[in-house]
Design a protein around this motif. Sequence first.
Motif, PDB file in Angstrom:
ATOM      1  N   ASP A  91       0.800  -1.223   0.000  1.00 38.08           N
ATOM      2  CA  ASP A  91       0.000   0.000   0.000  1.00 38.08           C
ATOM      3  C   ASP A  91       0.833   1.274   0.000  1.00 38.08           C
ATOM      4  OD1 ASP A  91      -2.249  -1.582   0.100  1.00 38.08           O
ATOM      5  OD2 ASP A  91      -2.360  -1.555   2.281  1.00 38.08           O
ATOM      6  N   VAL A  92       2.147   1.151  -0.180  1.00 45.32           N
ATOM      7  CA  VAL A  92       3.007   2.331  -0.154  1.00 45.32           C
ATOM      8  C   VAL A  92       3.099   2.921  -1.550  1.00 45.32           C
ATOM      9  CG1 VAL A  92       5.342   3.196   0.290  1.00 45.32           C
ATOM     10  CG2 VAL A  92       4.330   1.473   1.802  1.00 45.32           C
ATOM     11  N   ASP A  93       2.822   4.214  -1.670  1.00 49.16           N
ATOM     12  CA  ASP A  93       2.822   4.883  -2.963  1.00 49.16           C
ATOM     13  C   ASP A  93       4.241   4.961  -3.527  1.00 49.16           C
ATOM     14  OD1 ASP A  93       2.869   7.572  -4.710  1.00 49.16           O
ATOM     15  OD2 ASP A  93       0.822   6.785  -4.628  1.00 49.16           O
ATOM     16  N   GLU A 129      29.465 -12.165  -1.254  1.00 50.45           N
ATOM     17  CA  GLU A 129      28.998 -10.810  -1.512  1.00 50.45           C
ATOM     18  C   GLU A 129      27.489 -10.761  -1.307  1.00 50.45           C
ATOM     19  OE1 GLU A 129      30.612  -8.640  -4.989  1.00 50.45           O
ATOM     20  OE2 GLU A 129      31.718 -10.501  -5.373  1.00 50.45           O
ATOM     21  N   VAL A 130      27.037  -9.685  -0.682  1.00 55.01           N
ATOM     22  CA  VAL A 130      25.604  -9.465  -0.477  1.00 55.01           C
ATOM     23  C   VAL A 130      25.293  -8.025  -0.864  1.00 55.01           C
ATOM     24  CG1 VAL A 130      23.759  -9.251   1.222  1.00 55.01           C
ATOM     25  CG2 VAL A 130      25.285 -11.214   1.306  1.00 55.01           C
ATOM     26  N   LEU A 131      24.273  -7.871  -1.673  1.00 49.82           N
ATOM     27  CA  LEU A 131      23.813  -6.555  -2.103  1.00 49.82           C
ATOM     28  C   LEU A 131      22.443  -6.281  -1.517  1.00 49.82           C
ATOM     29  CD1 LEU A 131      24.230  -4.116  -4.232  1.00 49.82           C
ATOM     30  CD2 LEU A 131      22.659  -5.435  -5.652  1.00 49.82           C
ATOM     31  N   LEU A 132      22.287  -5.135  -0.845  1.00 48.77           N
ATOM     32  CA  LEU A 132      20.982  -4.664  -0.389  1.00 48.77           C
ATOM     33  C   LEU A 132      20.562  -3.498  -1.265  1.00 48.77           C
ATOM     34  CD1 LEU A 132      21.423  -4.565   3.504  1.00 48.77           C
ATOM     35  CD2 LEU A 132      20.810  -6.497   2.044  1.00 48.77           C
ATOM     36  N   GLY A 133      19.287  -3.411  -1.577  1.00 55.29           N
ATOM     37  CA  GLY A 133      18.812  -2.319  -2.407  1.00 55.29           C
ATOM     38  C   GLY A 133      17.477  -1.773  -1.942  1.00 55.29           C
ATOM     39  N   LEU A 134      17.315  -0.464  -2.050  1.00 56.47           N
ATOM     40  CA  LEU A 134      16.055   0.201  -1.716  1.00 56.47           C
ATOM     41  C   LEU A 134      15.574   0.972  -2.932  1.00 56.47           C
ATOM     42  CD1 LEU A 134      16.763   1.736   1.818  1.00 56.47           C
ATOM     43  CD2 LEU A 134      15.804  -0.499   1.252  1.00 56.47           C
ATOM     44  N   GLY A 135      14.306   0.793  -3.267  1.00 55.40           N
ATOM     45  CA  GLY A 135      13.688   1.534  -4.353  1.00 55.40           C
ATOM     46  C   GLY A 135      12.476   2.277  -3.845  1.00 55.40           C
ATOM     47  N   PRO A 136      11.742   2.929  -4.735  1.00 50.40           N
ATOM     48  CA  PRO A 136      10.564   3.704  -4.324  1.00 50.40           C
ATOM     49  C   PRO A 136       9.415   2.796  -3.886  1.00 50.40           C
ATOM     50  CG  PRO A 136      10.717   3.589  -6.710  1.00 50.40           C
ATOM     51  CD  PRO A 136      11.974   2.985  -6.180  1.00 50.40           C
ATOM     52  N   ARG A 186      11.636  -2.371   6.974  1.00 50.93           N
ATOM     53  CA  ARG A 186      11.343  -1.185   6.176  1.00 50.93           C
ATOM     54  C   ARG A 186       9.913  -0.706   6.411  1.00 50.93           C
ATOM     55  NH1 ARG A 186      12.305   0.563  -0.077  1.00 50.93           N
ATOM     56  NH2 ARG A 186      12.574   2.748   0.470  1.00 50.93           N
ATOM     57  N   ALA A 187       8.996  -1.648   6.586  1.00 55.71           N
ATOM     58  CA  ALA A 187       7.625  -1.261   6.904  1.00 55.71           C
ATOM     59  C   ALA A 187       7.592  -0.437   8.188  1.00 55.71           C
ATOM     60  CB  ALA A 187       6.743  -2.494   7.028  1.00 55.71           C
ATOM     61  N   ALA A 188       8.374  -0.870   9.178  1.00 54.68           N
ATOM     62  CA  ALA A 188       8.400  -0.146  10.448  1.00 54.68           C
ATOM     63  C   ALA A 188       9.017   1.239  10.265  1.00 54.68           C
ATOM     64  CB  ALA A 188       9.181  -0.951  11.487  1.00 54.68           C
ATOM     65  N   LEU A 189      10.096   1.327   9.474  1.00 56.01           N
ATOM     66  CA  LEU A 189      10.738   2.626   9.262  1.00 56.01           C
ATOM     67  C   LEU A 189       9.819   3.603   8.539  1.00 56.01           C
ATOM     68  CD1 LEU A 189      14.323   1.429   8.295  1.00 56.01           C
ATOM     69  CD2 LEU A 189      13.698   2.776  10.316  1.00 56.01           C
ATOM     70  N   LEU A 190       8.938   3.068   7.693  1.00 50.96           N
ATOM     71  CA  LEU A 190       7.973   3.916   6.987  1.00 50.96           C
ATOM     72  C   LEU A 190       6.662   4.049   7.759  1.00 50.96           C
ATOM     73  CD1 LEU A 190       8.509   2.646   3.317  1.00 50.96           C
ATOM     74  CD2 LEU A 190       9.277   4.819   4.303  1.00 50.96           C
ATOM     75  N   ASP A 191       6.614   3.448   8.947  1.00 49.50           N
ATOM     76  CA  ASP A 191       5.398   3.426   9.763  1.00 49.50           C
ATOM     77  C   ASP A 191       4.221   2.897   8.951  1.00 49.50           C
ATOM     78  OD1 ASP A 191       4.036   3.686  12.121  1.00 49.50           O
ATOM     79  OD2 ASP A 191       3.465   5.777  11.768  1.00 49.50           O
ATOM     80  N   HIS A 192       4.473   1.821   8.219  1.00 54.48           N
ATOM     81  CA  HIS A 192       3.496   1.230   7.320  1.00 54.48           C
ATOM     82  C   HIS A 192       2.882  -0.019   7.935  1.00 54.48           C
ATOM     83  CE1 HIS A 192       1.748  -0.684   3.777  1.00 54.48           C
ATOM     84  NE2 HIS A 192       2.489  -1.743   4.014  1.00 54.48           N
ATOM     85  N   HIS A 193       1.579  -0.128   7.832  1.00 57.23           N
ATOM     86  CA  HIS A 193       0.862  -1.341   8.232  1.00 57.23           C
ATOM     87  C   HIS A 193       0.061  -1.816   7.018  1.00 57.23           C
ATOM     88  CE1 HIS A 193       1.562  -0.982  12.646  1.00 57.23           C
ATOM     89  NE2 HIS A 193       1.652   0.306  12.330  1.00 57.23           N
ATOM     90  N   GLY A 194       0.368  -3.024   6.558  1.00 58.52           N
ATOM     91  CA  GLY A 194      -0.333  -3.517   5.382  1.00 58.52           C
ATOM     92  C   GLY A 194       0.312  -4.752   4.807  1.00 58.52           C
ATOM     93  N   PRO A 195      -0.092  -5.147   3.608  1.00 59.03           N
ATOM     94  CA  PRO A 195       0.407  -6.382   2.997  1.00 59.03           C
ATOM     95  C   PRO A 195       1.841  -6.242   2.510  1.00 59.03           C
ATOM     96  CG  PRO A 195      -1.029  -5.226   1.471  1.00 59.03           C
ATOM     97  CD  PRO A 195      -1.110  -4.476   2.764  1.00 59.03           C
TER      98      PRO A 195
END
Length: 278
Positions: A50-52, A111-118, A163-172
């Motif tokens: 549900d995150v835009d 090697e481990v890669l972490l990635g964040l997108g919109p 990440r849901a917690a950091l965005l204060d997101h509750h949802g699927p």
Amino acid sequence: MLCLSAGPSHDVYVDSTMVDDLVLASLEIAAAELTTAQAAWVVGVGRLGDVDLSVGSRPGDLADLAELATAIGDFPLGPIAYATGEPLVDVREEFHTATYRLDHGGNPYLEVLLGLGPGGITAIGGTRNGLLSETDTHAHPGHVLLADVEAKLGDLVSLLLARAALLDHHGPISYTLTVTDAIDGHPLTLRHLDRERGTLLQAPDPGPFGLLSGETHTDAPFEEQYAATLAVATEAARRFGADRLELLMPVERVGFDRFRDRFDSRYEQAARLRSARA
């Protein structure tokens, strides 16, 4: 530290019409960041439903994400946890990445890669660069261990919940994971442990690995979320030709009390992190 470069081909075999198109597109983008022309990678992508997409990420989010995921669970799983030093961070307009690397004998090993997108999109990739153990003197570029798939699956779920917690997101939450390579002359080979003999067995003629997909909800109890992850991991084991998991424990053997308080307090911990960087 080594920044991952793209290989000439990044085919991801898709065997499901049920996977979110945005997750699939993100999986392709993530695979293009990996050295799949040199070694097989486990790569997974998830999103917060549900995150835009207008919700982006800031450079400090990667550090906060790793810190929170570590605080609420056993992140990272697998031997990359022993890597020392700061990760290499790459900040671009569309997404941010952090690369963790553990060398052995002066050569790239883990090697481990972490990635964040919109929109809450979160990715993880991992490789052993063909070395199946620290004592391995001969690289097997197309070989992948079941334990590494389990580790990346568990890490991906932990990162998405953090990440849901950091965005204060509750949802699927939905996610997809695959094993991919584009190595000439080295077909993908799935390996799992023979516990009786201590040797590595090989899945017979695995063909394209396909996708492993799952979903959960931020507000589901910890036990329920773990069981859902375990179901996806069990399907991974089947594709490896294994009759049981190697890293993730059965539900009846997990001491949920050890994690529950940390897990349940993740939104409070995330609020403190946001406040500290404000």
